[in-house]
Design a protein around this motif. Structure first.
Motif, PDB file in Angstrom:
ATOM      1  N   GLY A  45     -42.826 -22.262 -62.103  1.00  0.00           N
ATOM      2  CA  GLY A  45     -43.582 -21.226 -62.799  1.00  0.00           C
ATOM      3  C   GLY A  45     -42.948 -20.861 -64.129  1.00  0.00           C
ATOM      4  N   LEU A  46     -41.633 -20.743 -64.145  1.00  0.00           N
ATOM      5  CA  LEU A  46     -40.920 -20.422 -65.385  1.00  0.00           C
ATOM      6  C   LEU A  46     -41.076 -21.545 -66.395  1.00  0.00           C
ATOM      7  N   ALA A  47     -40.965 -22.787 -65.930  1.00  0.00           N
ATOM      8  CA  ALA A  47     -41.135 -23.925 -66.830  1.00  0.00           C
ATOM      9  C   ALA A  47     -42.544 -23.962 -67.405  1.00  0.00           C
ATOM     10  N   ALA A  48     -43.544 -23.710 -66.584  1.00  0.00           N
ATOM     11  CA  ALA A  48     -44.926 -23.703 -67.057  1.00  0.00           C
ATOM     12  C   ALA A  48     -45.144 -22.573 -68.063  1.00  0.00           C
ATOM     13  N   ALA A  49     -44.586 -21.400 -67.792  1.00  0.00           N
ATOM     14  CA  ALA A  49     -44.735 -20.269 -68.712  1.00  0.00           C
ATOM     15  C   ALA A  49     -44.063 -20.571 -70.053  1.00  0.00           C
ATOM     16  N   CYS A  50     -42.878 -21.143 -70.018  1.00  0.00           N
ATOM     17  CA  CYS A  50     -42.179 -21.491 -71.260  1.00  0.00           C
ATOM     18  C   CYS A  50     -42.943 -22.557 -72.040  1.00  0.00           C
ATOM     19  N   LEU A  51     -43.453 -23.540 -71.347  1.00  0.00           N
ATOM     20  CA  LEU A  51     -44.256 -24.572 -71.995  1.00  0.00           C
ATOM     21  C   LEU A  51     -45.499 -23.953 -72.642  1.00  0.00           C
ATOM     22  N   GLY A  52     -46.148 -23.056 -71.944  1.00  0.00           N
ATOM     23  CA  GLY A  52     -47.328 -22.382 -72.480  1.00  0.00           C
ATOM     24  C   GLY A  52     -47.013 -21.557 -73.716  1.00  0.00           C
ATOM     25  N   VAL A  53     -45.929 -20.801 -73.675  1.00  0.00           N
ATOM     26  CA  VAL A  53     -45.521 -20.002 -74.837  1.00  0.00           C
ATOM     27  C   VAL A  53     -45.215 -20.914 -76.017  1.00  0.00           C
ATOM     28  N   GLY A  54     -44.490 -21.993 -75.748  1.00  0.00           N
ATOM     29  CA  GLY A  54     -44.172 -22.941 -76.822  1.00  0.00           C
ATOM     30  C   GLY A  54     -45.418 -23.579 -77.417  1.00  0.00           C
ATOM     31  N   LEU A  55     -46.362 -23.922 -76.581  1.00  0.00           N
ATOM     32  CA  LEU A  55     -47.602 -24.535 -77.053  1.00  0.00           C
ATOM     33  C   LEU A  55     -48.418 -23.548 -77.879  1.00  0.00           C
ATOM     34  N   VAL A  56     -48.519 -22.311 -77.420  1.00  0.00           N
ATOM     35  CA  VAL A  56     -49.243 -21.292 -78.197  1.00  0.00           C
ATOM     36  C   VAL A  56     -48.557 -21.083 -79.543  1.00  0.00           C
ATOM     37  N   TRP A  57     -47.239 -20.978 -79.541  1.00  0.00           N
ATOM     38  CA  TRP A  57     -46.514 -20.798 -80.797  1.00  0.00           C
ATOM     39  C   TRP A  57     -46.777 -21.969 -81.735  1.00  0.00           C
ATOM     40  N   PHE A  58     -46.691 -23.179 -81.224  1.00  0.00           N
ATOM     41  CA  PHE A  58     -46.905 -24.365 -82.047  1.00  0.00           C
ATOM     42  C   PHE A  58     -48.312 -24.383 -82.628  1.00  0.00           C
ATOM     43  N   LEU A  59     -49.307 -24.098 -81.805  1.00  0.00           N
ATOM     44  CA  LEU A  59     -50.702 -24.125 -82.269  1.00  0.00           C
ATOM     45  C   LEU A  59     -50.977 -23.034 -83.296  1.00  0.00           C
ATOM     46  N   ARG A  60     -50.341 -21.894 -83.153  1.00  0.00           N
ATOM     47  CA  ARG A  60     -50.561 -20.776 -84.089  1.00  0.00           C
ATOM     48  C   ARG A  60     -49.833 -20.965 -85.422  1.00  0.00           C
TER      49      ARG A  60
END
Length: 62
Positions: A45-60
């Motif tokens: 869950g932590l890995a998925a959350a970190c990946l999601g945050v990183g992806l949102v940051w990258f896309l923004r």
């Protein structure tokens, strides 16, 4: 706040589609989660959350 609600709505669409299209595999997946340790689930869950945050940051920012 609008982005958060949009993200939650998309999550519901994707999850709902998975259950509608693949009910038996989803039931098997849920049953397999029961046998996993809490530590493994927390780590995933932590890995998925970190990946999601990183992806949102990258896309923004790109």
């Amino acid at each position: 706040m609008r982005d958060l609600l949009t993200a939650i709505a998309l999550l519901l669409v994707i999850e709902g589609a998975l259950y509608a299209l693949f009910p038996q595999p989803m039931k098997r997946a849920l049953l397999s989660v029961i046998g996993q340790s809490e530590g493994l689930l927390r780590g995933a869950g932590l890995a998925a959350a970190c990946l999601g945050v990183g992806l949102v940051w990258f896309l923004r920012h790109h």
